[in-house]
Design an enzyme around this catalytic site. Structure first.
Site, mmCIF file in Angstrom:
data_model
loop_
_atom_site.group_PDB
_atom_site.id
_atom_site.type_symbol
_atom_site.label_atom_id
_atom_site.label_comp_id
_atom_site.label_asym_id
_atom_site.label_seq_id
_atom_site.Cartn_x
_atom_site.Cartn_y
_atom_site.Cartn_z
ATOM 1 N N SER A 130 79.183 88.126 64.831
ATOM 2 C CA SER A 130 78.393 87.692 63.676
ATOM 3 C C SER A 130 78.170 88.832 62.707
ATOM 4 O O SER A 130 77.723 88.606 61.589
ATOM 5 C CB SER A 130 77.014 87.226 64.138
ATOM 6 N N HIS A 151 84.922 84.005 62.438
ATOM 7 C CA HIS A 151 83.497 83.736 62.655
ATOM 8 C C HIS A 151 83.197 82.243 62.513
ATOM 9 O O HIS A 151 83.097 81.724 61.398
ATOM 10 C CB HIS A 151 82.685 84.569 61.649
ATOM 11 N N GLU A 163 84.390 81.953 58.743
ATOM 12 C CA GLU A 163 84.612 83.155 57.926
ATOM 13 C C GLU A 163 85.792 83.898 58.557
ATOM 14 O O GLU A 163 85.752 84.215 59.752
ATOM 15 C CB GLU A 163 83.377 84.066 57.936
ATOM 16 N N ASN A 201 75.596 86.120 57.590
ATOM 17 C CA ASN A 201 74.408 86.707 58.215
ATOM 18 C C ASN A 201 73.734 87.761 57.360
ATOM 19 O O ASN A 201 72.560 88.069 57.564
ATOM 20 C CB ASN A 201 74.756 87.240 59.602
#
Ligand SMILES: NC(=O)c1ccc[n+]([C@@H]2O[C@H](COP(=O)([O-])OP(=O)(O)OC[C@H]3O[C@@H](n4cnc5c(N)ncnc54)[C@H](O)[C@@H]3O)[C@@H](O)[C@H]2O)c1
Length: 296
Positions: A130, A151, A163, A201
């Site tokens: 992450s 991701h 991602e 994130n």
């Protein structure tokens, strides 16, 4: 039977996929790979953990049939394509290995270094991290050009986004193959550069952390904070509910990576978050986080 657009099922057995880590993300990644027709070898540190992951996948595939997302015959084929192991050597035949273990650099680097002798040089290594630097993880392997961040989002069978994060050393061909794999399971791939927390994130975790500060300072209770964000900002889930779903330990680990890599105090984990992790109140998976989750 309704088949949503862009929802491939049993298209072809294009790839053999190794998934390392059978937890929340690993089992979800394995599920979508199987559903799309890929073969999966799922690994964790004990047979009990892989069995628990496999059980969740099998339940998820049964739900796909109930919801008319796949036929019973497709489900049976998907189940036969799932194999489990605790031996890294069993991942040697995989085209892609997707790692979804604990969000700690040393644990991930150890997994990749241990895999190296079992895998031919063309095997692509991907991390579902992450927040950890893909460039740094790639440098810990003998195949930095064949290393990439993939991701996925939680819950993997539902969330559309992946991602795709190339490190500085990732070869263009690896990026293309990773995008093609993500697309083959019905996801939308968004290419993002390798910075701590990527886009998702970097933006989400400060919001969750600020919500925990609001709770700690008594600005409102948990339900109040979540309702403000749901009803006022049109978020489908409140930040504290979402933190419980992600796992409070995972949130804290990501915030620590952001804090240490960007060296900015705005990312420091809220002391209440640290306290809850220390208490083992990790969210949905532990039965208690900001809310309580009685075992079904
Ligand atoms: N939870 C989320 O919402 C979310 C979303 C996107 C990405 N991620 C990332 O996915 C990764 C996994 O997170 P999770 O939520 O699935 O965690 P989890 O705790 O549910 O699962 C991690 C699994 O990895 C296994 N593991 C640990 N060390 C291992 C090793 N050396 N070899 C094999 N297996 C090992 C553990 O036994 C556990 O089953 C993390 O990098 C996390 O940041 C999590």
């Amino acid at each position: 039977m309704t088949q949503p657009e862009n929802y491939p099922i049993a298209k072809s057995q294009d790839h053999a996929i190794g998934v390392v880590g059978a937890g929340q993300m690993g089992h979800g990644i394995a599920h979508v790979m199987l559903r799309a027709g890929h073969a999966v070898m799922l690994l964790d540190t004990s047979q009990a953990l892989v069995d628990a992951g496999a059980k969740r996948i099998i339940k998820g595939l049964a739900r796909d049939v109930e919801k008319e997302r796949m036929t019973e015959e497709q489900r049976q084929q998907a189940v036969t394509r799932l194999k489990t192991t605790t031996a890294l050597a069993d991942l040697g035949a995989a085209d892609f290995i997707i790692e979804a273990v604990t969000e700690k650099f040393d644990v991930k680097a150890y997994v990749f270094r241990s895999l190296e002798p079992h895998c031919p040089p063309e095997t692509i290594f991907a991390s579902n991290t992450s927040s950890i630097s893909i460039t740094r993880l790639a440098a810990a392997t003998q195949r930095p050009g064949k290393f990439i961040g993939l991701h996925f989002f939680n819950p993997v069978p539902v969330m559309k986004l992946v991602e795709v994060v190339p490190g500085l050393q990732t070869a263009p061909e690896t990026v293309e193959k990773a995008i093609s794999l993500a697309t083959s399971v019905g996801k939308t791939a968004v290419r993002v550069n390798d910075f701590p927390g990527f886009v998702s994130n970097r933006v989400l975790m400060p919001m969750i952390n600020e919500a925990v500060f609001c709770l700690m300072e008594g600005v409102a209770d948990a339900a109040g904070i979540d309702n403000v964000m749901k009803l006022g900002m049109n978020h489908p889930m409140g930040p504290l509910e979402l933190a419980d779903l992600i796992g409070l330990d995972v949130c804290m680990d990501i915030l620590k990576v952001l804090y240490e890599s960007l060296r900015d105090p705005k990312y420091r984990p809220c002391p209440l978050l640290e306290k809850m992790v220390a208490a083992g109140w990790l969210g949905c998976k532990a039965g208690r986080g900001f809310y309580e989750y009685p075992k079904k």
